[in-house]
Design an enzyme around this catalytic site. Structure first.
Site, PDB file in Angstrom:
ATOM      1  N   ASP A  21      -7.761   6.133  -2.399  1.00  0.00           N
ATOM      2  CA  ASP A  21      -6.994   4.959  -1.981  1.00  0.00           C
ATOM      3  C   ASP A  21      -6.504   4.216  -3.221  1.00  0.00           C
ATOM      4  OD1 ASP A  21      -5.870   2.778  -0.792  1.00  0.00           O
ATOM      5  OD2 ASP A  21      -7.521   2.404   0.589  1.00  0.00           O
ATOM      6  N   CYS A  36       0.809  -1.217   0.000  1.00  0.00           N
ATOM      7  CA  CYS A  36       0.000   0.000   0.000  1.00  0.00           C
ATOM      8  C   CYS A  36       0.843   1.267   0.000  1.00  0.00           C
ATOM      9  CB  CYS A  36      -0.960  -0.004   1.187  1.00  0.00           C
ATOM     10  SG  CYS A  36      -0.146  -0.065   2.802  1.00  0.00           S
ATOM     11  N   HIS A  51      -2.327   0.652   7.104  1.00  0.00           N
ATOM     12  CA  HIS A  51      -2.580   1.009   5.703  1.00  0.00           C
ATOM     13  C   HIS A  51      -2.082   2.423   5.442  1.00  0.00           C
ATOM     14  CE1 HIS A  51      -4.361   0.388   1.844  1.00  0.00           C
ATOM     15  NE2 HIS A  51      -5.306   1.310   1.983  1.00  0.00           N
TER      16      HIS A  51
END
Length: 678
Positions: free
Chosen positions: A491, A431, A475
């Site tokens: 995202d 991520c 994250h």
């Protein structure tokens, strides 16, 4: 089996002093064992050697070392403590010296006084274990240690004979059970005074978040299956793709590492939070594990508004202009709080402010190939003068269809141009790789952007009513600024791994040896065991460790107090303690006046015989009294004398434990006495 029988036989023939010393050494070893994980290696090694040395002396019956040897070892321990801890004061140095002192004290265990010092040092060591951990496993381990210390203390108060260990253990257990009501009373009612009541957990604290992020750090965190927090919602549980827990916001990029922004403009010109909340709030309760970071990763967006802002007694909580909640000190203990979040919100300035220029900054000359790619994207006819949202969508489309792979093991990205290596060449990342590259590209396109770190999603199912957020849920995502709108969450991970965001399914690390073996035997066994243990641990946390002032006041309300206060709590505790003290005093008075049934019967017989004119003393046994009855009363006292001889046989001729006299005998004796006196 023969070896075990031989050891039992040898232990049974040990002298009592040796047996008691070995038992005490075993108890001390059990108590010290958790400390060996935290003290310096030399302290652990020295303590083990000293305890084994004392065990050998006990088995061989050799003399204890001279005091100058013990003093020299103590001086050596002090020097080593000063060298490793750089001080003789404070928690770490104090516990190190306490462990060594316990082992050294066993080398001069010559008298009962020395044993009592060892016992009290042992109880103090039990308390210091909670400075490292307050888990259920630690509590159970130390419960055994306390039982062992109480058993050794009971043995020290049995100086005669060779009482078995089981008897001393039973006495210790019975004494502990007698003190259980008082312990429960103090636990329930003793006032919790701010943060002074909580014990630090810094040694066990862990976190996946910090004030910086380097490409590759989040993938390391994702291999940690430890629990970061537990949540319970007052209403409907939101879907996983809306569960973002906001942590540090990172805006400064040096080409490899993201850190917090150091603004280049004055405070009035910096971007502000400027919240716009829409819809109904979501009320939730969260239990945060210790993290050693001065931050609270709360649900986006939890605002600082009267009546809904999170509060923790004894803590100062503030919300930064970037929306992150921070504390006035590192979170070194488990915290529990309630708050409200608005999942539908806007934040940030709607119009350009000078401070937004800081969120366009990039290292000069870095990542030239990515910059060239961004310029080519901006020159596309369909993106001419496109708004930030349209540019962001084009970048996400490239991630979605550009051959990128979401993986826990992307490998390292050496060199100065890490974004080029990821975005153009390898296309393997976690991520933080996708979020970093996205923000860099958006800044190259002239759109203010920044990194947000935190947690996203929960376990698929709740445990005992609580939703679990683990460290592997750590994250990183992005935010872009749009005129008239403010900051918008984007995202990039969702473009390449939608399951990670939409269902909260983070990549699972490879299991360890034990978990892998259990999984091969029964795929669900390891999960069931982990769920059971975590549920038990959660109940321990909620009912014991998180029992605080609010729960105490709730208890008073349940007892009928309309508006309870701390004064009511203290008053009730004092009244109950006074009542317990009076009950204990009454029991002690009654127990002191209580007599042995045989002695009480002897006194009654003495009074009845003296009423008949028979001169008997308190120390006369029944047979002697029978002789005096015959000498004084003659034939009239024969029935009385026969009953006294029967009592003598009942009292002294029986084998085994004495049985209290039966009431029927006294009734026959009283009737015979009346006939003899008539």
């Amino acid at each position: 089996m023969n070896v075990a029988a031989s050891l039992r036989e040898r232990a049974a023939h040990l002298p009592r002093d040796a047996r008691d010393t070995l038992f005490q050494l075993a108890v001390i070893g059990w108590t010290v064992a958790p400390h060996l994980l935290h003290v310096p290696p030399w302290c652990a090694a020295l303590s083990v050697v000293l305890l084994l040395w004392r065990a050998r002396l006990a088995l061989s019956g050799a003399a204890l070392p001279r005091r100058w040897i013990v003093s020299a070892l103590l001086g050596l321990a002090a020097v080593l403590t000063l060298g490793s801890q750089h001080t003789l004061l404070g928690k770490e140095a104090g516990i190190t010296m306490l462990v060594v002192l316990m082992a050294l004290k066993m080398l001069e265990l010559r008298a009962r006084r020395d044993a009592l010092v060892v016992f009290f040092l042992g109880f103090f060591l039990v308390l210091t274990n909670f400075l490292y951990s307050q888990s259920l496993a630690t509590g159970l381990w130390l419960l055994v240690a306390v039982w062992g210390l109480l058993t050794a203390l009971a043995l020290a108060h049995m100086p005669v004979g060779r009482p078995p260990l089981a008897r001393a253990a039973a006495v210790a257990l019975r004494s502990a059970l007698w003190g259980l009501p008082l312990m429960a009373l103090l636990f329930l009612l003793f006032p919790r005074i701010g943060p002074l009541w909580g014990l630090p957990q810094d040694a066990a604290a862990r976190t996946g978040l910090s004030g910086s992020m380097e490409m590759g750090t989040m993938s390391t965190i994702a291999e940690d299956d430890a629990i970061a927090m537990r949540l319970r919602f007052a209403g409907e549980v939101p879907p996983a793709d809306r569960l973002y827990f906001r942590g540090p916001v990172l805006s400064n990029f040096d080409g490899r590492t993201w850190t917090r922004l150091v603004p280049s403009v004055r405070a009035p010109q910096r971007p502000r939070l400027e919240l716009e909340l829409r819809g109904a709030p979501l009320r939730y309760e969260v239990t945060l594990e210790a993290s050693r970071q001065a931050l609270l990763p709360l649900l986006e967006m939890t605002p600082d508004l009267p009546g809904v802002a999170p509060q923790i007694e004894g803590w100062l909580l503030t919300q930064r202009p970037d929306g992150q909640w921070q504390t006035d000190r590192p979170v070194g203990e488990r915290l529990r709080l309630q708050a409200s979040a608005w999942l539908d919100y806007r934040h940030g300035p709607r119009e350009p402010v000078p401070g937004l220029a800081d969120l366009l900054a990039l290292p000069p000359g870095a990542n030239p190939r990515t910059r060239q790619w961004a310029q080519a994207l901006a020159s596309r006819p369909d993106l001419a003068d496109a708004p930030p949202a349209r540019l962001a969508q084009a970048v996400l489309d490239h991630i979605r269809h550009g051959g990128y792979t979401y993986t826990l093991d992307p490998g390292s990205y050496p060199g100065p141009d890490v974004i080029d290596a990821f975005w153009i060449d390898r296309k393997l990342g976690f991520c933080e790789h996708f979020a970093s590259a996205f923000v860099v590209v958006m800044r190259m396109l002239g759109v203010p952007a920044r990194i947000v770190t935190g947690y996203q999603g929960t376990d698929p199912a709740p445990q005992d009513g609580w939703w679990i957020v683990r460290q592997r849920n750590a994250h990183a995502w992005a935010e872009i600024w749009q005129p008239g709108i403010g900051w918008t969450r984007v995202d990039p991970t969702a473009a390449v791994a939608p399951d990670r965001v939409e269902r909260g399914r983070s990549l699972a690390p490879r299991p360890g040896l034990v978990a892998g073996t259990l999984g091969s035997l029964d795929p669900e066994l390891a999960q069931r065991l982990r769920t059971a243990l975590e549920t038990l641990d959660n109940r321990w946390n909620q009912w014991v460790l998180n029992y605080a002032g609010g729960q105490q006041l709730d208890l008073l309300r349940a007892l009928g107090y309309a508006a309870p206060s701390r004064q009511d709590l203290a008053t009730l505790m004092i009244l109950l303690l006074c009542a317990a003290a009076l009950a204990g005093a009454a029991w002690a008075w009654w127990d002191r006046r209580r007599q042995d049934p045989w002695q009480r019967l002897q006194q009654r017989v003495q009074r009845r015989l003296q009423a008949l004119g028979v001169a008997v003393a308190a120390h006369d046994d029944p047979r002697r009294r029978a002789a005096r009855v015959r000498a004084t009363l003659g034939a009239r006292g024969e029935a009385l004398a026969a009953l006294l001889e029967e009592l003598d046989r009942e009292r002294y001729a029986r084998s085994g434990p004495a049985v209290p006299p039966r009431r029927a005998w006294w009734l026959r004796f009283a009737a015979a006495a009346r006939r003899s006196g008539s």
